[in-house]
Design a protein around this motif. Structure first.
Motif, PDB file in Angstrom:
ATOM      1  N   ASN A  29       0.818  -1.212   0.000  1.00 28.72           N
ATOM      2  CA  ASN A  29       0.000   0.000   0.000  1.00 28.72           C
ATOM      3  C   ASN A  29       0.851   1.260   0.000  1.00 28.72           C
ATOM      4  O   ASN A  29       0.541   2.215  -0.713  1.00 28.72           O
ATOM      5  N   ALA A  42      -3.847   7.290   3.144  1.00 29.83           N
ATOM      6  CA  ALA A  42      -4.664   6.369   2.347  1.00 29.83           C
ATOM      7  C   ALA A  42      -4.666   4.974   2.954  1.00 29.83           C
ATOM      8  O   ALA A  42      -5.704   4.298   2.977  1.00 29.83           O
ATOM      9  N   ARG A  45      -7.008   5.046   5.954  1.00 28.14           N
ATOM     10  CA  ARG A  45      -8.407   5.118   5.505  1.00 28.14           C
ATOM     11  C   ARG A  45      -8.856   3.788   4.899  1.00 28.14           C
ATOM     12  O   ARG A  45     -10.021   3.396   5.030  1.00 28.14           O
ATOM     13  N   ASN A  46      -7.942   3.062   4.280  1.00 28.51           N
ATOM     14  CA  ASN A  46      -8.254   1.734   3.756  1.00 28.51           C
ATOM     15  C   ASN A  46      -8.554   0.757   4.894  1.00 28.51           C
ATOM     16  O   ASN A  46      -9.446  -0.086   4.781  1.00 28.51           O
ATOM     17  N   ASN A  50     -11.982  -1.388   5.481  1.00 26.07           N
ATOM     18  CA  ASN A  50     -12.000  -2.835   5.704  1.00 26.07           C
ATOM     19  C   ASN A  50     -12.632  -3.218   7.042  1.00 26.07           C
ATOM     20  O   ASN A  50     -13.351  -4.216   7.122  1.00 26.07           O
TER      21      ASN A  50
END
Length: 147
Positions: A29, A42, A45-46, A50
């Motif tokens: 990532n 990011a 936030r991912n 999830n």
């Protein structure tokens, strides 16, 4: 037969397996976005996405074991410590590559891991992605001002 050390050995092996998977996800990532501030934000936030998608049942597998065993199993405490150190190293490497001084990068990596782990607990407890989303945004801002 496969785990002569019993539950502790089985747990240790599971920790190392899950820790390695998460290390790979962090690395992948962060590599996908050049700017470290954007990449870290990011990524967090991912995690929020999830955790929400799991119905607030996923997230924080190492945290759970660390909290339950830190005082009772030196082996599992050491395994959790090593996993957290590996994750911090991946974040620190990204920050250093982005121009942050190595000492600051390592300190900031510890803050990132602490914020993520705490954010997962808050998100699951509140049944909301908002704590992790806020942490992702705050980490992006913090990284920007640290450069």
């Amino acid at each position: 037969h496969y785990f002569p050390g019993g539950k502790e050995e089985l747990t240790a092996e599971a920790l190392r397996h899950v820790g390695g998977i998460v290390t790979g996800r962090i690395r992948a990532n962060l590599a996908a976005i050049a700017d470290p501030a954007e990449a870290v934000g990011a990524f967090i936030r991912n995690i929020a996405f999830n955790v929400e998608q799991s119905g607030y049942t996923a997230g924080g597998p190492i945290t759970t074991v660390a909290l339950e065993t830190a005082a009772s199993s030196e082996r599992l405490r050491a395994d959790c410590r090593a996993i957290y150190a590996e994750w911090q190293a991946v974040f620190a490497d990204k920050l250093i590559a982005g121009g942050i001084d190595a000492e600051q990068a390592h300190a900031l990596a510890a803050v990132i891991i602490g914020a993520i782990e705490g954010g997962i607990i808050l998100a699951r407890t509140e049944r909301s992605p908002l704590p992790l989303e806020r942490i992702g945004d705050a980490m992006s801002r913090l990284i920007r001002v640290t450069r």
